[in-house]
Design an enzyme around this catalytic site. Structure first.
Site, PDB file in Angstrom:
ATOM      1  N   LYS A 273       0.847  -1.152   0.165  1.00  0.00           N
ATOM      2  CA  LYS A 273      -0.146  -0.075  -0.190  1.00  0.00           C
ATOM      3  C   LYS A 273       0.996   1.300   0.043  1.00  0.00           C
ATOM      4  CE  LYS A 273      -3.436   2.604   3.010  1.00  0.00           C
ATOM      5  NZ  LYS A 273      -4.270   2.617   4.324  1.00  0.00           N
ATOM      6  N   ASP A 278      -2.912  10.037   3.934  1.00  0.00           N
ATOM      7  CA  ASP A 278      -4.101   9.555   4.097  1.00  0.00           C
ATOM      8  C   ASP A 278      -4.904  10.528   5.162  1.00  0.00           C
ATOM      9  OD1 ASP A 278      -6.652   8.292   4.627  1.00  0.00           O
ATOM     10  OD2 ASP A 278      -5.890   6.470   5.713  1.00  0.00           O
ATOM     11  N   LYS A 285     -10.387  12.166   8.876  1.00  0.00           N
ATOM     12  CA  LYS A 285      -9.931  11.956  10.109  1.00  0.00           C
ATOM     13  C   LYS A 285      -9.695  13.262  10.949  1.00  0.00           C
ATOM     14  CE  LYS A 285      -6.844   8.206   8.532  1.00  0.00           C
ATOM     15  NZ  LYS A 285      -7.259   7.042   9.088  1.00  0.00           N
ATOM     16  N   ASP A 296       1.553   6.286   5.579  1.00  0.00           N
ATOM     17  CA  ASP A 296       0.542   5.475   5.065  1.00  0.00           C
ATOM     18  C   ASP A 296       1.102   4.627   3.824  1.00  0.00           C
ATOM     19  OD1 ASP A 296      -1.799   4.055   5.737  1.00  0.00           O
ATOM     20  OD2 ASP A 296      -3.124   5.277   4.698  1.00  0.00           O
ATOM     21  N   ASP A 356     -12.419   6.613   4.423  1.00  0.00           N
ATOM     22  CA  ASP A 356     -10.948   6.204   5.067  1.00  0.00           C
ATOM     23  C   ASP A 356     -10.734   4.879   4.965  1.00  0.00           C
ATOM     24  OD1 ASP A 356      -9.097   7.052   6.453  1.00  0.00           O
ATOM     25  OD2 ASP A 356      -9.911   7.234   8.620  1.00  0.00           O
ATOM     26  N   GLU A 358      -9.732   3.214   2.549  1.00  0.00           N
ATOM     27  CA  GLU A 358      -9.125   3.519   1.097  1.00  0.00           C
ATOM     28  C   GLU A 358      -8.009   2.438   0.855  1.00  0.00           C
ATOM     29  OE1 GLU A 358      -7.842   5.153   3.756  1.00  0.00           O
ATOM     30  OE2 GLU A 358      -5.818   4.606   3.268  1.00  0.00           O
ATOM     31  N   ARG A 360      -7.885  -0.936   1.228  1.00  0.00           N
ATOM     32  CA  ARG A 360      -8.272  -1.714   0.540  1.00  0.00           C
ATOM     33  C   ARG A 360      -8.692  -1.793  -1.017  1.00  0.00           C
ATOM     34  NH1 ARG A 360     -12.581  -2.325   5.569  1.00  0.00           N
ATOM     35  NH2 ARG A 360     -10.820  -1.318   6.281  1.00  0.00           N
TER      36      ARG A 360
HETATM   37  N1  BES Z   1      -4.089   4.082   7.118  1.00  0.00           N
HETATM   38  C1  BES Z   1      -5.284   3.852   7.916  1.00  0.00           C
HETATM   39  C2  BES Z   1      -5.065   2.947   8.817  1.00  0.00           C
HETATM   40  C3  BES Z   1      -3.992   3.259  10.193  1.00  0.00           C
HETATM   41  C4  BES Z   1      -4.671   3.840  11.284  1.00  0.00           C
HETATM   42  C5  BES Z   1      -2.704   3.171  10.183  1.00  0.00           C
HETATM   43  C6  BES Z   1      -3.966   4.210  12.450  1.00  0.00           C
HETATM   44  C7  BES Z   1      -2.223   3.398  11.324  1.00  0.00           C
HETATM   45  C8  BES Z   1      -2.686   4.031  12.350  1.00  0.00           C
HETATM   46  C9  BES Z   1      -6.386   3.169   7.067  1.00  0.00           C
HETATM   47  O1  BES Z   1      -6.587   3.918   5.687  1.00  0.00           O
HETATM   48  C10 BES Z   1      -7.898   3.622   7.885  1.00  0.00           C
HETATM   49  O2  BES Z   1      -8.013   4.902   7.912  1.00  0.00           O
HETATM   50  N2  BES Z   1      -8.369   2.628   8.378  1.00  0.00           N
HETATM   51  C11 BES Z   1      -9.645   2.987   8.856  1.00  0.00           C
HETATM   52  C12 BES Z   1     -10.522   1.798   8.370  1.00  0.00           C
HETATM   53  C13 BES Z   1     -11.934   1.963   9.047  1.00  0.00           C
HETATM   54  C14 BES Z   1     -12.658   3.323   8.428  1.00  0.00           C
HETATM   55  C15 BES Z   1     -12.839   0.851   8.593  1.00  0.00           C
HETATM   56  C16 BES Z   1      -9.499   2.780  10.442  1.00  0.00           C
HETATM   57  O3  BES Z   1      -8.891   1.878  10.695  1.00  0.00           O
HETATM   58  O4  BES Z   1      -9.808   3.539  11.427  1.00  0.00           O
HETATM   59 ZN    ZN Z   2      -4.872   4.468   4.988  1.00  0.00          ZN
HETATM   60 MN    MN Z   3      -7.769   5.545   5.699  1.00  0.00          MN
END
Ligand code: BES
Ligand code: ZN
Ligand code: MN
Length: 512
Positions: A273, A278, A285, A296, A356, A358, A360
């Site tokens: 990825k 992000d 966020k 990210d 968010d 994104e 996947r």
């Molecule tokens: N890049 C983030 C995941 C992340 C969060 C990495 C905190 C490191 C620290 C990812 O894109 C994301 O935002 N995931 C969301 C998914 C949710 C919306 C289903 C998450 O984990 O909150």
């Molecule tokens: Zn992300």
């Molecule tokens: Mn995200």
């Protein structure tokens, strides 16, 4: 940075720092004919100030004479109690930690040249001692100061320019080989840290493409970059959807290493990825800590940098192809919205519940495209995919989810050897059910519970029957368990695990 094997006797080394690694045992004899060094160590031992405990150090400035010359500084570093000889991974880690401690000691001192005397009777093969020591030294003295402008009154920071290893009674050829392996892997991990440390405006998707093209030229890899218009033609609705709100064009970067000559030689596919920033998109966020989302792209960095080490190592009988889908995720009037439905490369439709989620979306296209194009024997994707993995495993282990037990076991073993442990979580139809959509084939979030697994279940929709493993490195790519050789900030996680995996790869050979 020069890194060499040195046959000079330690007492003849006249550089800035000579390092000995010492186990915590009763009797202390240092394999150094220099009287001054032996005496100082004995005194430190007798006083109880230094007994070889893990993390313990003892720095002194022996007075040299013509009869008894020595380095300007001598540093003794504790290895700790001899670990269980059968637990080679613990022994490997002990050496990496001690090497990291050694270079940490040099920070702020005027040390340019350093010689490390390899410890003897560690219980490890000679090659491994050299490999792990080299890794610890290189990883431990990592520092990112590219964006610091020097102030006039600030004293110039001295960095180590030359390391030499003194093999002692170890086999010099094995030491040489171990040193090479350690250097390649550790430098690649430091390269991944450099990429991660770059801010969003210093490392847009185009930088992944530039880096890969340069790497390909230097090391005879083939490189292809799929641009936005080609993505549109091919229907990569995931990468394009996430990119919709960004002014930076998306890239799908592909690097290929061909080490196999026979048709039956296996191909491993890596997907990382490469989300260069992000923000969450329209599902924005919270502001606090959002700057960390420049990291990210650590999955993409791990994959590209592992390719660097693999290209230098040139293993035979194996092919490795790496794909990095890369874009930013930003809110804009053009951005993807909750409720939107996108169509992925393989024709699957997906309802966007949360913009968010994104990672996947971009991985889905890369996985489907890569598997169709390269027909790999195994696929491994790496991503800072979910915050949920941090709830489950903290910052100490990477989450592993896999459809193939042999692949999972090989990854677990590689992670243990590299000191980058993984922990396997389940997959299954119950989890896949959580991402069924009312209006599309699937949706991009799985509701409450098992956030890391439902994210993996989403990816699983795009891998078909190909043996596949997913590494969620959201907890380990930065703020990874702090160790002497893992500084604060990005860790370079998974680069060494991947390199180790390729070195030890045991695949079922393809038929025909
Ligand atoms: N890049 C983030 C995941 C992340 C969060 C990495 C905190 C490191 C620290 C990812 O894109 C994301 O935002 N995931 C969301 C998914 C949710 C919306 C289903 C998450 O984990 O909150
Ligand atoms: Zn992300
Ligand atoms: Mn995200």
């Amino acid at each position: 940075m020069i890194f060499e094997l040195n046959n000079k006797k330690p007492e003849m080394f006249s550089g800035d720092l000579l390092v000995y690694f010492i186990q915590e045992t009763e009797e202390k004899t240092v394999p150094c004919p220099s009287k001054a060094v032996r005496r100082a160590l004995k005194n430190a031992w007798k006083s109880g100030d230094f007994i070889g405990k893990e993390g313990q150090t003892f720095l002194f400035y022996p007075s040299a004479s013509v009869k008894s010359p020595t380095a300007y500084r001598v540093l003794a570093v504790g290895l700790g109690k001899p670990a269980d000889k059968n637990d080679t991974n613990a022994l490997r880690e002990q050496i990496r930690l001690a090497a990291g401690t050694a270079v940490q000691q040099t920070a702020g001192q005027k040390i340019k040249s350093m010689m490390a005397v390899l410890p003897e009777e560690t219980g490890l093969a000679d090659k491994e001692v050299a490999e792990c020591l080299t890794e610890g030294l290189i990883l431990g003295c990592y520092c990112f100061d590219k964006y610091k402008s020097k102030k006039d009154d600030e004293q110039e920071v001295v960095k180590i320019e030359s390391f030499s290893l003194q093999a002692g009674t170890l086999d010099p050829q094995a030491v040489q080989e171990g040193m090479r392996q350690g250097k390649r892997a550790a430098q690649a991990a430091c390269q991944a840290r450099d990429m991660a440390n770059e801010p969003g405006n210093g490392w847009p998707p185009a930088k992944f493409a530039e880096f890969a093209q340069r790497l390909a030229r230097k090391h005879k890899l083939s490189c292809e970059v799929i641009e936005k218009d080609a993505m549109q033609e091919m229907g990569m609705g995931g990468i394009l959807g996430v990119n919709q709100g960004s002014a930076e064009p998306p890239k799908l970067v592909i690097l290929k290493y061909q080490g196999g000559k026979k048709k039956t030689d296996p191909t491993i596919m890596l997907v990382g990825k490469g989300l260069t920033f992000d923000s969450g998109g329209i599902s924005l966020k919270p502001g606090q800590g959002m700057e960390e989302m420049k990291y990210d792209m650590c999955g993409g960095a791990a994959v590209i940098c592992a390719m660097q080490a693999i290209a230098q190592e040139r293993p035979k009988g194996i092919n490795v192809v790496a794909l990095v889908p890369s874009t930013e995720n930003l809110p804009a009037s053009t951005a993807l919205k909750p409720g939107d439905i996108i169509t992925h490369y393989n024709g699957k439709t997906s309802e966007i519940i949360n913009t968010d989620a994104e990672g996947r979306l971009i991985l889905a296209d890369a996985l489907a495209y890569g598997i169709e194009t390269y027909a790999p024997d195994a696929v491994i994707d790496l991503a800072t995919l979910t915050g949920a993995v941090i709830f489950g495993l903290g910052h100490h282990r990477t989450g592993l989810m896999a459809t193939d037990d042999s692949l999972a076991e090989q990854l677990l073993a590689a992670g243990d050897r590299a000191g980058e442990p993984l922990w396997r979580l389940p997959l299954g139809p119950e989890y896949s059910k959580q991402i069924k959509s009312q209006v599309a084939d699937i949706k991009n979030t799985g509701g409450r519970g098992a956030g890391s697994i439902t994210a993996a279940a989403y990816l699983q929709e795009f891998v078909g029957d190909t043996p596949w493993a997913h590494l969620d490195i959201a907890g380990t790519a930065w703020n990874f368990t702090e160790k002497s050789y893992i500084p604060k900030g990005p860790s370079g996680i998974a680069v060494r695990t991947l390199v180790d995996l390729v070195r030890h790869w045991q695949g079922k050979k393809k038929k025909g």
